[in-house]
Write a protein that holds these residues in place. Structure first.
Motif, PDB file in Angstrom:
ATOM      1  N   ALA A  29       0.743  -1.327   0.003  1.00  0.00           N
ATOM      2  CA  ALA A  29       0.013  -0.067   0.020  1.00  0.00           C
ATOM      3  C   ALA A  29       1.036   1.365   0.065  1.00  0.00           C
ATOM      4  O   ALA A  29       0.629   2.267  -0.711  1.00  0.00           O
ATOM      5  CB  ALA A  29      -0.839   0.200   1.146  1.00  0.00           C
ATOM      6  N   CYS A  68       1.034   4.079  -3.010  1.00  0.00           N
ATOM      7  CA  CYS A  68       0.590   5.550  -2.542  1.00  0.00           C
ATOM      8  C   CYS A  68       1.762   6.336  -2.929  1.00  0.00           C
ATOM      9  O   CYS A  68       1.816   7.433  -3.709  1.00  0.00           O
ATOM     10  CB  CYS A  68       0.342   5.687  -1.243  1.00  0.00           C
ATOM     11  SG  CYS A  68      -1.391   4.872  -0.906  1.00  0.00           S
ATOM     12  N   ALA A  92       1.609   6.605  -6.751  1.00  0.00           N
ATOM     13  CA  ALA A  92       0.580   7.544  -7.098  1.00  0.00           C
ATOM     14  C   ALA A  92       0.874   9.091  -6.774  1.00  0.00           C
ATOM     15  O   ALA A  92       0.680   9.692  -7.883  1.00  0.00           O
ATOM     16  CB  ALA A  92      -0.659   7.004  -6.752  1.00  0.00           C
ATOM     17  N   TRP A  93       1.459   9.360  -5.879  1.00  0.00           N
ATOM     18  CA  TRP A  93       1.750  10.803  -5.253  1.00  0.00           C
ATOM     19  C   TRP A  93       2.916  11.122  -6.271  1.00  0.00           C
ATOM     20  O   TRP A  93       2.814  12.318  -6.921  1.00  0.00           O
ATOM     21  CB  TRP A  93       2.355  10.631  -3.851  1.00  0.00           C
ATOM     22  CG  TRP A  93       2.970  12.061  -3.611  1.00  0.00           C
ATOM     23  CD1 TRP A  93       2.107  13.119  -3.220  1.00  0.00           C
ATOM     24  CD2 TRP A  93       4.203  12.234  -3.320  1.00  0.00           C
ATOM     25  NE1 TRP A  93       3.026  13.937  -3.002  1.00  0.00           N
ATOM     26  CE2 TRP A  93       4.436  13.620  -2.965  1.00  0.00           C
ATOM     27  CE3 TRP A  93       5.455  11.448  -3.506  1.00  0.00           C
ATOM     28  CZ2 TRP A  93       5.650  14.271  -2.606  1.00  0.00           C
ATOM     29  CZ3 TRP A  93       6.662  12.163  -3.140  1.00  0.00           C
ATOM     30  CH2 TRP A  93       6.773  13.483  -2.691  1.00  0.00           C
TER      31      TRP A  93
END
Length: 146
Positions: free
Chosen positions: A41, A45, A48-49
């Motif tokens: 996760a 993340c 994605a950031w």
């Protein structure tokens, strides 16, 4: 409408994730499984950031006013652990019913008392009745006819 669809997707993904996590736990251990979930996760993340514009810097985390808000990751790890345990003990359907009802009760109490900076709402009987119906649904689902 988009928020409703997003909530439906979230609920579906939580159920699927719980089943997947339980499957990994059966073949490894609960803390290894939970660690892998949290690590993947984190990596997802972070990617994605990185690819979505990075509108805020890592340093902005140190400027958060209410430091307790930073406990979300720890709570996430505890959620992973408790979902795995409840799914293995109750099965996916029963576990999810109880989890969702607990979420509903706690979320309403947070709104009702205006906790954690959430805007306070007035008490409404229909919401209490909705919670009672949800609890009744759990009892009905759990009840075994003879």
């Amino acid at each position: 409408m988009l928020a409703v669809v997003t909530a439906i997707i979230s609920g579906a993904l939580m159920s699927i994730q719980g089943v997947f996590n339980e499957g990994v736990t059966k073949q490894t251990s609960i803390w290894l499984s939970a660690s892998f979930v949290q690590l993947t996760a984190f990596l997802f993340c972070l990617a994605a950031w990185f690819f979505t514009g990075r509108e805020s810097s890592v340093g902005s985390l140190f400027k958060i006013e209410n430091k307790y808000m930073l406990l979300g990751g720890i709570i996430g790890a505890l959620i992973t652990y408790t979902v795995i345990r409840s799914m293995s003990g109750l099965g996916p359907a029963q576990a999810v019913m109880i989890i969702v009802t607990a979420q509903l009760v706690v979320a309403y109490l947070i709104e009702l008392f205006g906790l954690f900076g959430v805007e306070k709402v007035d008490f409404q009987w229909q919401k209490l009745i909705g919670v009672a119906i949800s609890i009744g649904g759990i009892l009905l689902f759990k009840w075994e006819a003879k």
